[in-house]
Design an enzyme around this catalytic site. Structure first.
Site, PDB file in Angstrom:
ATOM      1  N   ASP A   2      31.242   4.795 -12.631  1.00  0.00           N
ATOM      2  CA  ASP A   2      31.974   3.554 -12.392  1.00  0.00           C
ATOM      3  C   ASP A   2      32.273   3.349 -10.916  1.00  0.00           C
ATOM      4  OD1 ASP A   2      32.113   2.863 -15.102  1.00  0.00           O
ATOM      5  OD2 ASP A   2      33.911   4.075 -15.404  1.00  0.00           O
ATOM      6  N   TYR A  58      31.981  16.942 -15.501  1.00  0.00           N
ATOM      7  CA  TYR A  58      32.757  16.250 -14.475  1.00  0.00           C
ATOM      8  C   TYR A  58      33.869  17.154 -13.960  1.00  0.00           C
ATOM      9  CZ  TYR A  58      30.740  11.663 -15.637  1.00  0.00           C
ATOM     10  OH  TYR A  58      29.889  10.599 -15.825  1.00  0.00           O
TER      11      TYR A  58
END
Length: 269
Positions: free
Chosen positions: A51, A109
């Site tokens: 994003d 992540y």
């Protein structure tokens, strides 16, 4: 010929990975550089569409080309034509059955929190500043409720386009390194904003606003409105994408680089 690339980028000044009209994206910059070096237009496919404002140290992409270049030439040629906040870490010729997204078996992540009363002028980006003292041990305990395969509707963005909220979290570790708290999470895949929504709720627990068991309750409710606000994108990094061993892709340190390679030990503070 199919080429895979390992990519690192600072997402601060980009509106996410995906090419969009009238805004700057990582895909746009990378496709421009690859097409220039290949002397033909090359469409890029990535492992995970990050994003706006999200970074990567372990993004993997692929493209098809008729151009014949050495792996070294791809790496150095692309870096010479990319902006300073995007870098190619490796290039490799891969088999025709490889796909950066569909061949991946897991994504990993890291979310970096600078936990200090005062913000740092040296790291205005790349970390999320949280001034309230956090107990990383409570955050780690809470995260263990999320392990395994579950319906993650409570941590799924309203605009998520995935057909299912079910995902399988392989590990979720929270540890401290000096003034940094790192949330390290790996799953087969993630729904939209899943990592940032989980971190937002972990921050509530780490600051003492909610008990550890709140995370288990949130998971069972399957209601996004009950969980905490979405954590900022500044501290989020895609650090690794896993593939079957037969593709034999290179591996880099998970990073980000200024962390070094922390040793995770949950038996000691």
């Amino acid at each position: 010929m199919k080429i895979a690339l390992g990519i690192e980028y600072n997402g601060t000044h980009y509106f996410g990975w995906q090419r969009q009209a009238n805004v700057t994206s990582v895909q746009e910059k990378l496709e421009s550089a690859v097409s220039f070096v290949a002397n033909e237009f090359c469409q890029i496919y990535c492992a995970g569409r990050t994003d706006s404002g999200v970074h990567a140290t372990g993004q993997v992409v692929h493209f098809d080309t008729k151009a014949i270049r050495s792996e070294k030439a791809w790496t150095f040629g692309l870096n010479a034509n990319l902006p300073a906040d995007i870098a190619v870490r490796w290039a490799k010729v891969v088999s025709e059955d490889f796909h950066a997204r569909f061949s991946a078996t897991a994504r990993r992540y890291r979310y970096l929190i600078y936990n200090h009363p005062l913000r740092s002028a040296l790291f205005p980006t790349g970390v999320t500043h949280h001034h309230v003292a956090l107990d990383h041990r409570l955050m780690h305990q809470a995260g263990q409720y999320l392990l395994g395969e579950h319906d993650f509707s409570s941590f799924r963005a309203a605009q998520c386009q995935s057909n299912t909220p079910w995902r399988n979290i392989h590990h979720l570790h929270v540890f401290r390194q000096a003034n940094y708290i790192i949330v390290d999470i790996q799953a087969n895949a993630f729904v939209h904003h899943m990592v940032r929504n989980i971190v937002g709720s972990l921050l509530e627990i780490g600051s003492g606003k909610q008990p550890v068991e709140w995370m288990d309750w949130l998971l069972t409710q399957k209601d996004r409105t009950l969980a905490a606000p979405t954590a900022k994108p500044d501290g989020l990094y895609l650090v690794e994408v896993k593939y079957p061993n037969h593709f034999n892709l290179p591996k880099n340190p998970l990073g980000p680089l200024f962390l070094g390679e922390p040793k995770i030990d949950f038996n000691h503070d």
